[in-house]
Design a protein around this motif. Structure first.
Motif, short mmCIF file in Angstrom:
data_model
loop_
_atom_site.label_atom_id
_atom_site.label_comp_id
_atom_site.label_asym_id
_atom_site.label_seq_id
_atom_site.Cartn_x
_atom_site.Cartn_y
_atom_site.Cartn_z
N ILE A 1 5.90 22.87 -67.79
CA ILE A 1 4.94 22.74 -66.69
C ILE A 1 3.62 22.20 -67.25
CG2 ILE A 1 3.77 23.96 -64.81
CD1 ILE A 1 5.96 26.28 -65.75
N PRO A 2 3.29 20.95 -66.98
CA PRO A 2 2.01 20.41 -67.45
C PRO A 2 0.83 20.92 -66.62
CG PRO A 2 3.61 18.67 -66.96
CD PRO A 2 4.11 19.92 -66.34
N SER A 3 -0.28 21.21 -67.28
CA SER A 3 -1.53 21.53 -66.59
C SER A 3 -2.30 20.23 -66.36
CB SER A 3 -2.38 22.50 -67.42
OG SER A 3 -1.91 23.82 -67.34
N TYR A 4 -1.75 19.38 -65.48
CA TYR A 4 -2.41 18.09 -65.27
C TYR A 4 -3.78 18.30 -64.62
CZ TYR A 4 -0.59 18.24 -60.41
OH TYR A 4 -0.30 18.59 -59.10
N THR A 5 -4.66 17.33 -64.81
CA THR A 5 -6.03 17.43 -64.33
C THR A 5 -6.08 17.37 -62.80
OG1 THR A 5 -6.76 16.28 -66.33
CG2 THR A 5 -8.36 16.50 -64.54
N LEU A 6 -6.80 18.29 -62.20
CA LEU A 6 -6.88 18.34 -60.74
C LEU A 6 -7.96 17.39 -60.23
CD1 LEU A 6 -6.64 22.21 -60.22
CD2 LEU A 6 -4.79 20.53 -60.15
N ALA A 7 -7.78 16.92 -59.01
CA ALA A 7 -8.80 16.12 -58.33
C ALA A 7 -9.85 17.08 -57.75
CB ALA A 7 -8.15 15.31 -57.22
N PRO A 8 -11.10 16.63 -57.62
CA PRO A 8 -11.58 15.28 -57.91
C PRO A 8 -12.01 15.04 -59.35
CG PRO A 8 -13.33 16.56 -56.91
CD PRO A 8 -12.12 17.45 -56.94
N GLU A 9 -11.89 16.05 -60.22
CA GLU A 9 -12.27 15.84 -61.62
C GLU A 9 -11.44 14.73 -62.24
OE1 GLU A 9 -12.33 18.20 -65.93
OE2 GLU A 9 -11.96 19.30 -64.07
N GLY A 10 -10.16 14.72 -61.93
CA GLY A 10 -9.28 13.65 -62.36
C GLY A 10 -8.74 12.92 -61.14
N GLN A 11 -8.76 11.60 -61.20
CA GLN A 11 -8.31 10.82 -60.05
C GLN A 11 -7.25 9.81 -60.45
OE1 GLN A 11 -12.29 9.51 -58.71
NE2 GLN A 11 -12.20 11.03 -57.07
N TYR A 12 -6.49 9.37 -59.46
CA TYR A 12 -5.41 8.42 -59.68
C TYR A 12 -5.90 7.18 -60.45
CZ TYR A 12 -1.99 4.82 -58.45
OH TYR A 12 -1.06 3.80 -58.50
N PRO A 13 -5.15 6.73 -61.48
CA PRO A 13 -3.80 7.15 -61.88
C PRO A 13 -3.75 8.12 -63.07
CG PRO A 13 -4.28 5.06 -62.92
CD PRO A 13 -5.53 5.45 -62.16
N LEU A 14 -4.81 8.92 -63.29
CA LEU A 14 -4.83 9.81 -64.45
C LEU A 14 -3.61 10.73 -64.45
CD1 LEU A 14 -6.08 11.12 -66.96
CD2 LEU A 14 -7.43 12.58 -65.41
N GLN A 15 -3.28 11.33 -63.32
CA GLN A 15 -2.17 12.28 -63.28
C GLN A 15 -0.85 11.59 -63.60
OE1 GLN A 15 -4.60 11.98 -61.07
NE2 GLN A 15 -5.56 13.99 -60.81
N LEU A 16 -0.69 10.35 -63.18
CA LEU A 16 0.51 9.58 -63.54
C LEU A 16 0.53 9.33 -65.04
CD1 LEU A 16 3.03 7.90 -63.07
CD2 LEU A 16 1.56 6.01 -62.28
N ARG A 17 -0.61 9.01 -65.61
CA ARG A 17 -0.70 8.79 -67.06
C ARG A 17 -0.31 10.07 -67.80
NH1 ARG A 17 -5.91 7.56 -67.40
NH2 ARG A 17 -5.47 5.48 -66.62
N GLN A 18 -0.75 11.22 -67.32
CA GLN A 18 -0.44 12.49 -67.97
C GLN A 18 1.04 12.84 -67.83
OE1 GLN A 18 -3.41 14.90 -65.93
NE2 GLN A 18 -4.73 14.91 -67.74
N ALA A 19 1.61 12.63 -66.65
CA ALA A 19 3.03 12.91 -66.46
C ALA A 19 3.89 12.01 -67.33
CB ALA A 19 3.40 12.72 -64.98
N ALA A 20 3.53 10.75 -67.44
CA ALA A 20 4.26 9.81 -68.30
C ALA A 20 4.15 10.23 -69.76
CB ALA A 20 3.71 8.40 -68.10
N GLU A 21 2.97 10.72 -70.14
CA GLU A 21 2.77 11.16 -71.52
C GLU A 21 3.69 12.34 -71.85
OE1 GLU A 21 -0.82 12.83 -74.46
OE2 GLU A 21 -1.07 12.85 -72.27
N VAL A 22 3.83 13.29 -70.91
CA VAL A 22 4.68 14.45 -71.15
C VAL A 22 6.13 14.02 -71.30
CG1 VAL A 22 5.50 16.65 -70.26
CG2 VAL A 22 3.13 15.99 -69.90
N LEU A 23 6.59 13.14 -70.44
CA LEU A 23 7.98 12.68 -70.51
C LEU A 23 8.25 11.99 -71.83
CD1 LEU A 23 10.75 12.26 -69.32
CD2 LEU A 23 9.85 10.33 -67.99
N GLN A 24 7.35 11.10 -72.26
CA GLN A 24 7.54 10.42 -73.54
C GLN A 24 7.48 11.41 -74.70
OE1 GLN A 24 7.83 6.57 -73.63
NE2 GLN A 24 9.06 7.64 -75.17
N TRP A 25 6.62 12.40 -74.61
CA TRP A 25 6.49 13.42 -75.64
C TRP A 25 7.76 14.25 -75.77
CZ3 TRP A 25 6.22 18.82 -74.67
CH2 TRP A 25 5.86 19.62 -75.76
N LEU A 26 8.36 14.59 -74.64
CA LEU A 26 9.61 15.35 -74.68
C LEU A 26 10.69 14.59 -75.43
CD1 LEU A 26 9.79 16.83 -71.06
CD2 LEU A 26 9.57 18.13 -73.18
#
Length: 360
Positions: free
Chosen positions: A147-172
């Motif tokens: 379960i990633p603790s991705y950054t919530l909006a509005p502190e983080g905005q699109y496409p940051l959350q996509l970047r974070q999700a992609a990072e987790v998948l590649q890391w796995l």
């Protein structure tokens, strides 16, 4: 990226009449329930709770909303303590924190992206539901949940959350040695939106997100009450206004905070994608399961999305549970229901079948 402003004294005081108004909404919902002609929740308790939620979600501010919650990590730690589970958190190169349920050395892994309109952290319902899902599946397969603790909006905005999700998948795949064929991508509501964005990124690399390099398709994707169109005038928005707890004002606030100055596109609003967008998706993920409630205001946009999905992917299973609201299987946990929801049974069985077929 703008950070959510701390709640001021004025906002704290202004919340008091909003709470009283929400309580009044409960009374009105219960009094009018016997006379209702439009769809309503399946029982009186939900009817009252949903009325209060609709009132609050339509009237509170972002700072009021976020001040009332704890972070995904704190929720994870609280549930881990309650379950007597030793918490296990990894920190990625970007600083993103990801939390494990189950053994890291498990053969299969569910990468779960939580919902909450991109504005809210994972709830106790998310963690409780995932804990039970992991335990029940573990009786048949070697499995864990991330379960990633991705950054919530509005502190983080699109496409940051996509970047974070992609990072987790590649890391796995690269750092944890997970085979893509043993990874199940899953999410609820906004998390399901983000899951589809990851799949779109695999098909069409986003220009502002590093490409994901996989040597084989993902095992599966599970989408729970996916938020496929941020705000719409679909018939179900009006028809199911009293049977759901999600409201149009809340959806507008959440999506505005998430998008910031970004434009709508097929990554963040996949219900609007053209027929060719998902072409080749079966080469990126083997099987897909989409679950939704017939009482959701989002059901029309979900059905429109699934229709396009099925044109591109031959192995999409779509289940609509009659009468239930948005994200009902998670919300049931929040509300304290002990009985396993029908949607949970379906999802658990579907994942277990694929684990068995693949021998993991």
């Amino acid at each position: 990226m703008p950070a959510a402003q701390p709640q001021t004294t004025g906002e704290t005081l202004s919340l008091i009449p909003k709470v009283f108004f929400a309580l009044g909404s409960v009374s009105y919902a219960l009094l009018t329930r016997p006379l209702a002609s439009s769809p309503r929740p399946v029982d009186a308790f939900r009817d009252g709770v949903f009325a209060a939620m609709r009132s609050l979600l339509s009237n509170i501010t972002t700072s009021q909303e976020q001040a009332s919650q704890v972070s995904t990590e704190n929720q994870y730690l609280a549930v881990s303590k309650y379950k007597h589970y030793a918490p296990d958190t990894d920190v990625l190169d970007s600083g993103l924190r990801v939390h494990w349920l189950g053994p890291k050395l498990s053969r299969s892994t569910i990468l779960f992206l939580h919902g909450g309109g991109f504005n809210l952290a994972a709830s106790s319902g998310h963690l409780e539901w995932l804990w039970d899902l992991k335990n029940d599946l573990a009786q048949q397969a070697s499995i864990s949940v991330v379960i990633p603790s991705y950054t919530l909006a509005p502190e983080g905005q699109y496409p940051l959350q996509l970047r974070q999700a992609a990072e987790v998948l590649q890391w796995l795949v690269e750092k944890q040695g997970k085979s893509p064929g043993n990874i199940i991508l899953a999410g609820d509501s906004a998390g399901a939106n983000l899951s589809v964005a990851v799949l779109s990124h695999l098909l069409h690399p986003h220009p502002d997100v590093p490409a994901i390099k996989l040597r084989e398709p993902l095992a599966a994707a599970v989408l729970i009450s996916p938020w496929m169109r941020f705000v719409s005038d679909d018939e179900s928005v009006t028809k199911n206004a009293k049977s759901d707890m999600v409201t149009v004002p809340a959806a507008k606030r959440w999506s505005s905070n998430y998008l910031g100055t970004a434009e709508l596109d097929y990554y963040n609003q996949p219900a609007d994608a053209d027929e060719q967008w998902f072409s080749g998706l079966d080469k990126k993920v083997k099987d897909m399961f989409v679950y939704a409630g017939g009482g959701e205001i989002l059901i029309d946009s979900i059905e429109a999305f699934v229709q396009k999905l099925k044109q591109a992917h031959p192995r999409v299973e779509f289940v609509v549970q009659p009468g239930v609201a948005h994200d009902d299987i998670i919300l049931d946990k929040v509300l304290g229901y002990k009985k396993k929801a029908e949607g949970t049974k379906l999802i658990e069985s579907w994942i277990a079948q694929r684990c068995t077929a693949l021998g993991y």
